[in-house]
Enzyme design. Structure first.
Site, PDB file in Angstrom:
ATOM      1  N   HIS A   1      -1.284  -0.424  -9.758  1.00 36.05           N
ATOM      2  CA  HIS A   1      -1.934  -1.242  -8.725  1.00 36.05           C
ATOM      3  C   HIS A   1      -2.600  -2.505  -9.310  1.00 36.05           C
ATOM      4  O   HIS A   1      -3.832  -2.629  -9.300  1.00 36.05           O
ATOM      5  CB  HIS A   1      -2.963  -0.420  -7.938  1.00 36.05           C
ATOM      6  CG  HIS A   1      -3.322  -1.076  -6.633  1.00 36.05           C
ATOM      7  ND1 HIS A   1      -3.689  -0.374  -5.520  1.00 36.05           N
ATOM      8  CD2 HIS A   1      -3.357  -2.381  -6.263  1.00 36.05           C
ATOM      9  CE1 HIS A   1      -3.942  -1.218  -4.522  1.00 36.05           C
ATOM     10  NE2 HIS A   1      -3.743  -2.448  -4.968  1.00 36.05           N
TER      11      HIS A   1
ATOM     12  N   ARG B   1       0.858  -1.182   0.000  1.00 33.87           N
ATOM     13  CA  ARG B   1       0.000   0.000   0.000  1.00 33.87           C
ATOM     14  C   ARG B   1       0.891   1.227   0.000  1.00 33.87           C
ATOM     15  O   ARG B   1       1.909   1.280   0.721  1.00 33.87           O
ATOM     16  CB  ARG B   1      -0.902   0.034   1.249  1.00 33.87           C
ATOM     17  CG  ARG B   1      -2.063  -0.943   1.230  1.00 33.87           C
ATOM     18  CD  ARG B   1      -3.109  -0.605   0.171  1.00 33.87           C
ATOM     19  NE  ARG B   1      -4.236  -1.531   0.157  1.00 33.87           N
ATOM     20  CZ  ARG B   1      -4.352  -2.602  -0.633  1.00 33.87           C
ATOM     21  NH1 ARG B   1      -3.377  -2.891  -1.491  1.00 33.87           N
ATOM     22  NH2 ARG B   1      -5.419  -3.371  -0.580  1.00 33.87           N
TER      23      ARG B   1
HETATM   24  P1  NDP Z   1      -1.561 -11.189   5.471  1.00 37.20           P
HETATM   25  O1  NDP Z   1      -2.516 -10.563   6.401  1.00 37.20           O
HETATM   26  O2  NDP Z   1      -1.726 -12.635   5.127  1.00 37.20           O
HETATM   27  O3  NDP Z   1      -0.073 -11.008   6.022  1.00 37.20           O
HETATM   28  C1  NDP Z   1       0.379  -9.813   6.566  1.00 37.20           C
HETATM   29  C2  NDP Z   1       1.823  -9.978   7.010  1.00 37.20           C
HETATM   30  O4  NDP Z   1       2.300  -8.717   7.502  1.00 37.20           O
HETATM   31  C3  NDP Z   1       1.976 -10.989   8.144  1.00 37.20           C
HETATM   32  O5  NDP Z   1       3.216 -11.647   8.030  1.00 37.20           O
HETATM   33  C4  NDP Z   1       1.968 -10.083   9.374  1.00 37.20           C
HETATM   34  O6  NDP Z   1       2.645 -10.603  10.498  1.00 37.20           O
HETATM   35  C5  NDP Z   1       2.741  -8.888   8.853  1.00 37.20           C
HETATM   36  N1  NDP Z   1       2.453  -7.702   9.653  1.00 37.20           N
HETATM   37  C6  NDP Z   1       1.266  -7.083   9.865  1.00 37.20           C
HETATM   38  N2  NDP Z   1       1.415  -6.011  10.682  1.00 37.20           N
HETATM   39  C7  NDP Z   1       2.724  -5.982  10.998  1.00 37.20           C
HETATM   40  C8  NDP Z   1       3.506  -5.120  11.815  1.00 37.20           C
HETATM   41  N3  NDP Z   1       2.963  -4.093  12.479  1.00 37.20           N
HETATM   42  N4  NDP Z   1       4.829  -5.379  11.930  1.00 37.20           N
HETATM   43  C9  NDP Z   1       5.395  -6.432  11.290  1.00 37.20           C
HETATM   44  N5  NDP Z   1       4.707  -7.280  10.486  1.00 37.20           N
HETATM   45  C10 NDP Z   1       3.389  -7.049  10.351  1.00 37.20           C
HETATM   46  O7  NDP Z   1      -1.567 -10.296   4.140  1.00 37.20           O
HETATM   47  P2  NDP Z   1      -1.341 -10.758   2.625  1.00 37.20           P
HETATM   48  O8  NDP Z   1      -0.018 -11.404   2.512  1.00 37.20           O
HETATM   49  O9  NDP Z   1      -2.517 -11.488   2.124  1.00 37.20           O
HETATM   50  O10 NDP Z   1      -1.338  -9.322   1.892  1.00 37.20           O
HETATM   51  C11 NDP Z   1      -0.411  -8.306   2.236  1.00 37.20           C
HETATM   52  C12 NDP Z   1      -0.861  -6.996   1.622  1.00 37.20           C
HETATM   53  O11 NDP Z   1      -0.637  -6.983   0.210  1.00 37.20           O
HETATM   54  C13 NDP Z   1      -2.352  -6.691   1.728  1.00 37.20           C
HETATM   55  O12 NDP Z   1      -2.690  -6.215   2.998  1.00 37.20           O
HETATM   56  C14 NDP Z   1      -2.548  -5.658   0.651  1.00 37.20           C
HETATM   57  O13 NDP Z   1      -2.387  -4.366   1.184  1.00 37.20           O
HETATM   58  C15 NDP Z   1      -1.431  -5.952  -0.352  1.00 37.20           C
HETATM   59  N6  NDP Z   1      -1.959  -6.392  -1.651  1.00 37.20           N
HETATM   60  C16 NDP Z   1      -1.588  -5.695  -2.783  1.00 37.20           C
HETATM   61  C17 NDP Z   1      -2.033  -6.098  -4.013  1.00 37.20           C
HETATM   62  C18 NDP Z   1      -1.587  -5.405  -5.249  1.00 37.20           C
HETATM   63  O14 NDP Z   1      -2.082  -5.715  -6.326  1.00 37.20           O
HETATM   64  N7  NDP Z   1      -0.653  -4.494  -5.183  1.00 37.20           N
HETATM   65  C19 NDP Z   1      -2.927  -7.253  -4.174  1.00 37.20           C
HETATM   66  C20 NDP Z   1      -3.231  -7.915  -2.932  1.00 37.20           C
HETATM   67  C21 NDP Z   1      -2.766  -7.480  -1.718  1.00 37.20           C
HETATM   68  P3  NDP Z   1       2.066 -11.895  11.277  1.00 37.20           P
HETATM   69  O15 NDP Z   1       2.412 -13.057  10.368  1.00 37.20           O
HETATM   70  O16 NDP Z   1       2.826 -11.933  12.522  1.00 37.20           O
HETATM   71  O17 NDP Z   1       0.584 -11.672  11.422  1.00 37.20           O
END
Ligand code: NDP
Length: 318
Positions: A281, A233
């Site tokens: 995007h 994002r």
């Molecule tokens: P998930 O919710 O499956 O994973 C999120 C990851 O980020 C987890 O490893 C989580 O840690 C970590 N995380 C969250 N908050 C923190 C923090 N404060 N500090 C450190 N690590 C953190 O998300 P996805 O993998 O499914 O997707 C990730 C993002 O990709 C989406 O939220 C979206 O914004 C973006 N996206 C972009 C697209 C595009 O076309 N550009 C398409 C689809 C998604 P933990 O494992 O410990 O929970």
């Protein structure tokens, strides 16, 4: 799971300005022929809606859906949904975590990493001026790639990167375990992780904790000349600071799929920077034919009185 009678499956309302209603309707009804699928803007009896499948819906959309049992976020990122004040309370929210979506994202990230690792932007520019600009390739083992966020998308991307031979670092909130990836967790380790990387890839959700996580001070902690890839994002990053650091060369190059404002405004300095690749995007999208299976399974769970899979936790923001 106990399956309900087909007729008891109910009605789903769809809303997205980005996805085709008829394609999704067909994909969902292929899985659940008895499911009524209507467009949220055309419903006359919102109280009959059981499930809402939405992407960036207008404010107030859920207001009259008094019998709603499930909200399905039509995508992986839930930041545009979870912070809203019109969200009905105590209705489970799920999101799409389809393997084909992860594969599509991993493909984009691998492309971006290899493009930087193989100096392709240098050759693209040399070609424009008709120059044979030989640069001896670096071996992947000499390079370090950091993947920040190891969820459904990040873990798959990190796996693909390490398969190419790069030293791969992974970072998340709780400690992950991925074969071949050196994982660490928590804010106290972030600066050390990014300080070791030749290429940094952002794959974190946007939450109150991650908003502007990459402010100027943190961006300055990247290694001089490092490449920066953001597929998560735009608001994770202070874009003005990123632009200046790309102009000064402290950050060598960037591949950006997401921006603080989308579409990226005409005239933004990023558009004309030779060391920046911009895509609008689309690093990954929800694919109806494969995601519909997961959505249908969740609808059946809810129709049978069970909890759906992939529940989003609004309190933590993802
Ligand atoms: P998930 O919710 O499956 O994973 C999120 C990851 O980020 C987890 O490893 C989580 O840690 C970590 N995380 C969250 N908050 C923190 C923090 N404060 N500090 C450190 N690590 C953190 O998300 P996805 O993998 O499914 O997707 C990730 C993002 O990709 C989406 O939220 C979206 O914004 C973006 N996206 C972009 C697209 C595009 O076309 N550009 C398409 C689809 C998604 P933990 O494992 O410990 O929970």
């Amino acid at each position: 799971m106990t399956f309900p009678e087909a007729a008891a499956v109910g009605t789903l309302a769809f809303y997205s300005d980005f996805d085709d209603f008829q394609t999704w309707k067909k994909a969902l009804q292929t899985q659940l022929p008895a499911l009524q699928v209507i467009h949220a803007s055309q419903t006359e009896r919102p109280e009959e809606i059981d499930y809402a499948m939405v992407w960036k819906p207008p404010q107030g959309i859920f207001e009259r859906m008094t019998n709603l049992r499930l909200i399905i976020n039509l995508g992986a990122g839930v930041d545009s949904l979870v912070g809203r004040d019109d969200l009905p309370r105590n209705i489970p929210i799920t999101r799409i975590t389809d393997p084909q979506m992860s594969r599509m994202m991993a493909g984009y990230v691998l492309f971006a990493v290899l493009r930087h690792a193989r100096d392709i932007p240098v050759f693209e520019q040399a070609q424009r001026s008709g120059r044979w600009a030989y640069r001896h390739p670096r071996s992947p083992e000499e390079m370090t790639v950091a993947v920040l966020g190891l969820g459904h998308l990040g873990a798959k991307a990190a796996h693909e990167i390490q398969r190419q031979g790069f030293r791969t670092l992974g970072w998340s909130r709780s400690l992950a375990q991925i074969d071949g990836v050196e994982c660490s967790a928590g804010m106290e380790t972030l600066d050390s992780v990014i300080g070791q990387a030749d290429i940094v890839v952002l794959m974190l959700p946007l939450t109150p904790q991650t908003m502007h996580l990459f402010d100027r001070a943190r961006l300055e902690k990247l290694r001089p000349g490092a490449a920066f890839v953001n597929v998560a994002r735009g608001a994770l990053v202070d874009q003005a600071a990123l632009t200046e650091l790309l102009q000064s060369g402290h950050i060598g190059a960037a591949t950006l799929d997401v921006f603080e404002r989308e579409p990226l405004p005409a005239g933004d300095a990023l558009w004309s920077m030779p060391n920046v690749l911009i895509t609008p995007h689309l690093a990954s999208v929800a694919i109806p034919s494969s995601s519909a299976k997961q959505i249908a399974a969740n609808i059946l769970r809810v129709a049978a009185g069970e909890l759906p899979d992939n529940i989003v936790e609004p309190s933590r923001g993802y």
